[in-house]
Design a protein around this motif. Sequence first.
Motif, short mmCIF file in Angstrom:
data_model
loop_
_atom_site.label_atom_id
_atom_site.label_comp_id
_atom_site.label_asym_id
_atom_site.label_seq_id
_atom_site.Cartn_x
_atom_site.Cartn_y
_atom_site.Cartn_z
N HIS A 123 0.94 -1.01 0.09
CA HIS A 123 0.00 0.05 -0.02
C HIS A 123 0.85 1.28 0.07
CE1 HIS A 123 -2.14 -3.42 2.18
NE2 HIS A 123 -3.28 -2.55 1.58
N PRO A 149 -1.95 0.81 6.16
CA PRO A 149 -3.39 0.32 6.34
C PRO A 149 -3.81 0.56 7.99
CG PRO A 149 -2.32 -1.50 5.28
CD PRO A 149 -1.03 -0.49 5.45
N GLN A 173 -0.18 -6.62 5.39
CA GLN A 173 0.99 -6.50 4.63
C GLN A 173 1.63 -7.65 5.19
OE1 GLN A 173 2.19 -2.33 5.99
NE2 GLN A 173 1.56 -1.72 3.61
#
Length: 143
Positions: free
Chosen positions: A93, A97, A108
């Motif tokens: 990302h 997050p 992740q």
Amino acid sequence: MGANSRMTIAVHVLTWMSLDRHDNEVATSERIAGSVNTNPVVIRRCLGDLRRAGLVQSKRGAGAGWTLAREPEEITLREVYRAVGGGGLFGMHYTTPNADCPIGFGIQPALQRVYSGLEEQMEEELSRTTVAEVLRSVLAQQR
């Protein structure tokens, strides 16, 4: 989202240089850029990465340009991949997050394990192919 083309451009550059080396002329970023159909600045950046990895060398003065530092049979695509920074198959990302979310908290690390395994498999596959093999394959595509 587009795929990173640095690897493809680097392989193109080295393959072009492999074919061109038989005429005993050094390659210039302008000549290579004509084949890749891009700006010579893009090629110079790529050549800089390849030089730092010991795959090409530059010549200054009269007849300035670039040559392969090793035979094409000795350069694997894994080396090329690493020379241009690899970067992995998939990125994480852009922002972290939400750690308060049950998925955001663990997504992740979960994906990183999967991606790491894929990266190792890909590098293993790339180590089996040389620039010389790519050149042979390209020439086999001739009309």
